[in-house]
Design a protein around this motif. Structure first.
Motif, PDB file in Angstrom:
ATOM      1  N   MET A 110     -15.788  20.992  -5.171  1.00 28.16           N
ATOM      2  CA  MET A 110     -15.510  20.502  -4.530  1.00 28.16           C
ATOM      3  C   MET A 110     -14.465  18.524  -5.130  1.00 28.16           C
ATOM      4  SD  MET A 110     -14.929  18.749  -1.204  1.00 28.16           S
ATOM      5  CE  MET A 110     -14.299  19.953   0.166  1.00 28.16           C
ATOM      6  N   GLY A 111     -13.646  18.740  -5.368  1.00 28.26           N
ATOM      7  CA  GLY A 111     -13.024  17.462  -6.714  1.00 28.26           C
ATOM      8  C   GLY A 111     -11.891  16.587  -6.027  1.00 28.26           C
ATOM      9  N   LEU A 112     -12.245  15.696  -6.146  1.00 29.97           N
ATOM     10  CA  LEU A 112     -11.723  14.714  -5.326  1.00 29.97           C
ATOM     11  C   LEU A 112      -9.812  14.727  -5.006  1.00 29.97           C
ATOM     12  CD1 LEU A 112     -12.385  11.287  -7.655  1.00 29.97           C
ATOM     13  CD2 LEU A 112     -13.237  11.992  -5.551  1.00 29.97           C
ATOM     14  N   SER A 113      -9.526  15.217  -5.395  1.00 31.53           N
ATOM     15  CA  SER A 113      -8.121  16.121  -5.061  1.00 31.53           C
ATOM     16  C   SER A 113      -8.047  16.571  -3.743  1.00 31.53           C
ATOM     17  CB  SER A 113      -7.395  16.888  -6.130  1.00 31.53           C
ATOM     18  OG  SER A 113      -8.442  18.015  -6.242  1.00 31.53           O
ATOM     19  N   ASP A 114      -9.625  17.601  -3.786  1.00 26.14           N
ATOM     20  CA  ASP A 114      -9.317  18.196  -3.047  1.00 26.14           C
ATOM     21  C   ASP A 114     -10.435  17.852  -0.995  1.00 26.14           C
ATOM     22  OD1 ASP A 114      -9.281  20.734  -4.016  1.00 26.14           O
ATOM     23  OD2 ASP A 114     -11.336  21.047  -4.866  1.00 26.14           O
ATOM     24  N   ILE A 115     -10.993  16.688  -1.385  1.00 25.50           N
ATOM     25  CA  ILE A 115     -11.228  15.764  -0.348  1.00 25.50           C
ATOM     26  C   ILE A 115      -9.791  14.766   0.333  1.00 25.50           C
ATOM     27  CG2 ILE A 115     -12.556  13.280  -0.133  1.00 25.50           C
ATOM     28  CD1 ILE A 115     -14.386  14.411  -2.821  1.00 25.50           C
ATOM     29  N   ALA A 116      -9.021  14.880  -0.927  1.00 29.57           N
ATOM     30  CA  ALA A 116      -7.909  13.560  -0.896  1.00 29.57           C
ATOM     31  C   ALA A 116      -6.667  14.311   0.171  1.00 29.57           C
ATOM     32  CB  ALA A 116      -7.539  12.405  -1.951  1.00 29.57           C
ATOM     33  N   ALA A 117      -7.219  16.088   0.293  1.00 30.12           N
ATOM     34  CA  ALA A 117      -5.325  16.112   0.532  1.00 30.12           C
ATOM     35  C   ALA A 117      -5.888  16.103   2.094  1.00 30.12           C
ATOM     36  CB  ALA A 117      -5.908  17.809   0.402  1.00 30.12           C
ATOM     37  N   GLY A 118      -4.295  15.692   2.290  1.00 31.92           N
ATOM     38  CA  GLY A 118      -3.751  14.927   3.401  1.00 31.92           C
ATOM     39  C   GLY A 118      -3.784  13.786   3.975  1.00 31.92           C
ATOM     40  N   ILE A 119      -4.584  13.038   2.621  1.00 30.23           N
ATOM     41  CA  ILE A 119      -3.979  11.502   3.007  1.00 30.23           C
ATOM     42  C   ILE A 119      -3.156  11.286   2.971  1.00 30.23           C
ATOM     43  CG2 ILE A 119      -5.527   9.670   2.400  1.00 30.23           C
ATOM     44  CD1 ILE A 119      -7.644  11.054   2.172  1.00 30.23           C
ATOM     45  N   GLU A 120      -2.655  10.781   4.167  1.00 28.87           N
ATOM     46  CA  GLU A 120      -0.674   9.580   3.117  1.00 28.87           C
ATOM     47  C   GLU A 120      -1.155   8.700   3.634  1.00 28.87           C
ATOM     48  OE1 GLU A 120       1.739   9.939   7.114  1.00 28.87           O
ATOM     49  OE2 GLU A 120       0.637  11.833   6.934  1.00 28.87           O
ATOM     50  N   VAL A 121      -0.215   7.609   2.878  1.00 32.02           N
ATOM     51  CA  VAL A 121       0.123   6.367   2.099  1.00 32.02           C
ATOM     52  C   VAL A 121       0.812   6.131   3.144  1.00 32.02           C
ATOM     53  CG1 VAL A 121       0.256   4.455   1.281  1.00 32.02           C
ATOM     54  CG2 VAL A 121      -1.446   6.018   0.729  1.00 32.02           C
ATOM     55  N   VAL A 122       0.571   5.035   4.582  1.00 35.19           N
ATOM     56  CA  VAL A 122       1.776   4.291   5.298  1.00 35.19           C
ATOM     57  C   VAL A 122       1.994   2.800   4.615  1.00 35.19           C
ATOM     58  CG1 VAL A 122       1.662   6.369   6.461  1.00 35.19           C
ATOM     59  CG2 VAL A 122       0.041   4.315   6.928  1.00 35.19           C
ATOM     60  N   ASP A 123       2.767   2.159   5.219  1.00 36.14           N
ATOM     61  CA  ASP A 123       3.427   0.795   5.147  1.00 36.14           C
ATOM     62  C   ASP A 123       2.639   0.193   6.675  1.00 36.14           C
ATOM     63  OD1 ASP A 123       4.677   1.329   2.996  1.00 36.14           O
ATOM     64  OD2 ASP A 123       6.550   1.334   3.494  1.00 36.14           O
ATOM     65  N   GLU A 124       2.540   1.368   7.717  1.00 41.46           N
ATOM     66  CA  GLU A 124       2.220  -0.031   8.998  1.00 41.46           C
ATOM     67  C   GLU A 124       0.932   0.758   9.364  1.00 41.46           C
ATOM     68  OE1 GLU A 124       5.526   0.158  11.708  1.00 41.46           O
ATOM     69  OE2 GLU A 124       6.890  -0.644  10.414  1.00 41.46           O
ATOM     70  N   GLN A 125       0.361   0.208  10.460  1.00 36.86           N
ATOM     71  CA  GLN A 125      -0.631   0.981  10.616  1.00 36.86           C
ATOM     72  C   GLN A 125      -0.460   1.512  12.821  1.00 36.86           C
ATOM     73  OE1 GLN A 125      -4.230  -1.948  10.931  1.00 36.86           O
ATOM     74  NE2 GLN A 125      -5.249  -1.454   9.409  1.00 36.86           N
ATOM     75  N   ARG A 126      -0.823   2.451  12.915  1.00 38.93           N
ATOM     76  CA  ARG A 126      -0.368   2.776  13.848  1.00 38.93           C
ATOM     77  C   ARG A 126      -1.563   2.181  15.326  1.00 38.93           C
ATOM     78  NH1 ARG A 126      -1.535   8.668  13.816  1.00 38.93           N
ATOM     79  NH2 ARG A 126      -1.834   9.055  11.390  1.00 38.93           N
TER      80      ARG A 126
END
Length: 168
Positions: free
Chosen positions: A1-17
């Motif tokens: 498992m590589g970093l790209s697999d681990i990071a799959a589905g992570i998104e960067v947003v400007d604000e916290q919920r």
């Protein structure tokens, strides 16, 4: 498992919920009533335990809080331990000595001397080592003993006794 697999589905947003704060507020029930189911496991009555917790949370030392509740300081310390508070009069080495005594590897007089505490403090340390906090009782007093927005140790620092300082 590589970093790209681990990071799959992570998104960067400007604000916290703002997820809000999950709370369970049972403070409408008097503390003594919330402690009633644990009456047989406590060293004092639920009403005395509630008074003890209120005095302790208000900043009184263990012994002073117990006197307000009308119970012996050792019983107050035992109750607070059962509610999850750290009240052992010994440190890590003292705990090992108590464990050795409980295992029959040391005579009591020698264990008390090595731990550097009084007989009464040694008895409390033995209680702490042989009794786990009561989960349901810990939950019952959680609101009364928790401090909002302030580190609990800092807020209650004056109420916590060090080794050999139990206010009996």
């Amino acid at each position: 498992m590589g970093l790209s697999d681990i990071a799959a589905g992570i998104e960067v947003v400007d604000e916290q919920r703002d997820g809000g704060v999950a709370t369970v507020d049972r403070t409408d029930d008097p503390l003594a009533d919330r402690l009633t189911p644990f009456a047989e496991e406590l060293p004092c009555s639920p009403a005395e335990a509630a008074t003890l917790v209120d005095a302790y949370a208000a900043g009184k030392r263990v012994g002073a809080a117990a006197r307000v509740a009308g119970i012996p300081p050792t019983d107050g310390a035992k109750a607070l331990h059962l509610f999850g508070e750290h009240v052992s009069p010994v440190g890590p080495m003292g705990r090992e000595i108590v464990a050795d005594w409980l295992a029959g590897e040391l005579p009591r007089t020698e264990a008390v001397e090595l731990a550097g505490v009084s007989d009464q403090e040694f008895a409390l340390a033995a209680f702490v080592e042989t009794h786990d906090p009561i989960d349901g009782a810990m939950a019952a007093v959680e609101g009364a003993l928790s401090v909002d927005d302030v580190d609990k140790r800092e807020a209650l620092g004056e109420t916590m006794d060090g080794p050999g300082e139990m206010d009996f």
